[in-house]
Design a protein around this motif. Structure first.
Motif, short mmCIF file in Angstrom:
data_model
loop_
_atom_site.label_atom_id
_atom_site.label_comp_id
_atom_site.label_asym_id
_atom_site.label_seq_id
_atom_site.Cartn_x
_atom_site.Cartn_y
_atom_site.Cartn_z
N TRP A 8 -1.75 3.78 7.57
CA TRP A 8 -1.46 3.05 6.08
C TRP A 8 -2.03 4.12 5.16
N GLN A 9 -1.20 4.04 4.13
CA GLN A 9 -1.61 5.14 3.01
C GLN A 9 -1.65 4.19 1.75
N PRO A 11 -1.41 2.79 -2.01
CA PRO A 11 -0.33 3.32 -3.02
C PRO A 11 -0.95 4.29 -4.14
N TRP A 14 -3.12 2.48 -6.56
CA TRP A 14 -4.68 2.35 -6.03
C TRP A 14 -5.44 3.61 -6.25
N ARG A 73 -8.33 -1.96 1.06
CA ARG A 73 -7.75 -3.21 0.52
C ARG A 73 -8.87 -4.06 0.31
N ARG A 92 0.52 -4.79 -6.12
CA ARG A 92 1.16 -3.69 -5.93
C ARG A 92 0.18 -2.58 -5.13
N ALA A 93 -1.34 -2.62 -5.33
CA ALA A 93 -2.22 -2.04 -4.83
C ALA A 93 -2.35 -2.33 -3.41
N GLY A 94 -1.99 -3.35 -3.10
CA GLY A 94 -2.02 -3.93 -1.47
C GLY A 94 -3.31 -4.79 -1.20
#
Length: 102
Positions: A8-9, A11, A14, A73, A92-94
């Motif tokens: 996972w990267q 966004p 973020w 997150r 949007r930032a998860g």
């Protein structure tokens, strides 16, 4: 470890918010981050718990995570996700919505 979760990267939005948080904290306080997050834990699942006692604390925690190159997150109250601008940015930032009582 699950490869999909480890890859996972965060966004770009973020990572940008983390840099902005450092810019907000810098003129108001001296940020001193102690402790390390091992490299092996930085991209995979990680539970980071913080004692949140003021509205400024999430901004400081965001800046501290940027210092340690961690972009978690965040679990946040559903009310933040209902706010027009903040809610859209959080999604949007998860980040993860938590509705109390559910």
């Amino acid at each position: 470890m699950d490869t999909a979760r480890a890859a996972w990267q965060p966004p770009a939005i973020w990572r940008t918010a983390q840099l902005l948080a450092r810019g907000v904290v810098a003129p108001l306080a001296r940020l001193e981050v102690s402790g390390e997050v091992p490299e092996a834990l930085r991209r995979g699942p990680l539970v980071l718990a913080a004692n949140h006692i003021s509205p400024f604390d999430p901004i400081v925690l965001t800046a501290a995570c940027q210092v340690r190159n961690v972009a978690p997150r965040i679990m946040a109250t559903g009310g933040l996700f209902r706010a027009p601008v903040i809610g859209a940015l959080m999604r949007r930032a998860g980040h993860i919505r938590v509705d109390r009582g559910t």
